[in-house]
Scaffold this motif. Sequence first.
Motif, mmCIF file in Angstrom:
data_model
loop_
_atom_site.group_PDB
_atom_site.id
_atom_site.type_symbol
_atom_site.label_atom_id
_atom_site.label_comp_id
_atom_site.label_asym_id
_atom_site.label_seq_id
_atom_site.Cartn_x
_atom_site.Cartn_y
_atom_site.Cartn_z
ATOM 1 N N LEU A 47 79.068 121.835 70.710
ATOM 2 C CA LEU A 47 80.211 122.712 70.489
ATOM 3 C C LEU A 47 79.797 124.081 69.974
ATOM 4 C CD1 LEU A 47 82.898 120.262 69.045
ATOM 5 C CD2 LEU A 47 82.259 120.769 71.409
ATOM 6 N N THR A 56 77.278 128.882 73.296
ATOM 7 C CA THR A 56 78.077 129.998 73.790
ATOM 8 C C THR A 56 78.133 129.927 75.317
ATOM 9 O OG1 THR A 56 76.179 131.485 73.973
ATOM 10 C CG2 THR A 56 77.358 131.451 71.857
ATOM 11 N N GLU A 84 80.760 134.279 73.240
ATOM 12 C CA GLU A 84 81.779 133.477 72.568
ATOM 13 C C GLU A 84 81.578 131.989 72.861
ATOM 14 O OE1 GLU A 84 85.500 135.070 73.848
ATOM 15 O OE2 GLU A 84 85.424 136.732 72.406
ATOM 16 N N PRO A 85 82.238 131.105 72.052
ATOM 17 C CA PRO A 85 82.060 129.659 72.259
ATOM 18 C C PRO A 85 82.402 129.240 73.686
ATOM 19 C CG PRO A 85 83.200 130.065 70.184
ATOM 20 C CD PRO A 85 83.122 131.382 70.890
ATOM 21 N N ARG A 145 86.504 125.405 74.418
ATOM 22 C CA ARG A 145 87.701 125.918 73.747
ATOM 23 C C ARG A 145 88.728 124.816 73.514
ATOM 24 N NH1 ARG A 145 87.901 131.457 74.428
ATOM 25 N NH2 ARG A 145 85.775 132.214 74.820
ATOM 26 N N PRO A 164 87.783 127.964 69.138
ATOM 27 C CA PRO A 164 86.619 127.076 69.268
ATOM 28 C C PRO A 164 87.043 125.609 69.177
ATOM 29 C CG PRO A 164 86.187 128.852 67.702
ATOM 30 C CD PRO A 164 87.647 128.909 68.010
ATOM 31 N N GLN A 192 87.061 121.887 68.132
ATOM 32 C CA GLN A 192 86.653 121.205 66.916
ATOM 33 C C GLN A 192 86.132 119.797 67.225
ATOM 34 O OE1 GLN A 192 86.625 122.838 63.922
ATOM 35 N NE2 GLN A 192 87.201 124.542 65.266
#
Length: 313
Positions: free
Chosen positions: A171, A174, A223-224, A227, A233, A235
């Motif tokens: 997680l 990127t 960015e992550p 999603r 992001p 979890q």
Amino acid sequence: MSEAFLISAKPDLQQARVEWLKRLDGERRLSALTVTAYERDTRQFLQFLTGHLGDAPGIKDIADLRPSDFRAFLALRRRDGAGARSLGRGLAGIRSFLRFLERQGMANAAGVSAVRSPKAPKGLPKPLTAADARKVVSGEGQLAEEPWIAARNAAVLALLYGSGLRISEALGLTAGELNGKSAGALRIKGKGGKTRLVPVLPVVAQAVGEYCKLCPWHLSPEEPLFRGAKGGPLQPAIIQREMRKMRAALNLPDTATPHALRHSFATHLLGRGGDLRAIQELLGHASLSTTQVYTAVDTSRLLEIYDAAHPRA
């Protein structure tokens, strides 16, 4: 019959113990189960001291105890079949009681503080079978309503099993690190800042690519990659929850968790002849002894198969 008559202790120690239990239940607000366990553990300890000292103990006797007295109690409990976890919890209760007496100026807790808690043996990892792992990463049993979310979950789980990642590592990727990557290796920064190379198998890259194609959010390189439903992001709890749903749908054991897929990655590699040192590197373990636990898992599995299949087993 009141509790006082059930406890092997002189009145002064009985009263101090009653006050300690009240404080545990009230001021410290420990759970009822913990208070019950501490009550039982200290009762057993006082019963032991009655035989050990030849008479019911009082506060003066408690104040004179040495580390060897506490070790003798642990040795007796171990002979009676208590495991390391039970012994550790029992010692924690006794420490709490002695420290309470110390705060009241009645005794010194140095003796019990000098005794180390028994180390609980590490449980063996519980990997999935190869067939169950394939079901999980293929998306079979997925209950997500939106196709992109189902694809996202499948991609994350594919990374855990196909590349041996921890869920936090997957997680933490990127979009620039993995989006569009076909096959080869991925550089992962794991625990303790240790960097390692992990494989990106074509089937894993395909799962990630399918997610990227369906994802409704713009995936900027910095960015992550993964999603949540609202674009933030993703979890870990979301993946853990989805795995619980899949356990029910696929009739998997309770041990089938996201982290079990990492265990499965290592165990299945070892079972197919993978080199232990190479598996250590792939997992990012600092010590080979950490990886060696998988040899016990593999041996255990072989013995299970033997017992189930051999006509003379």
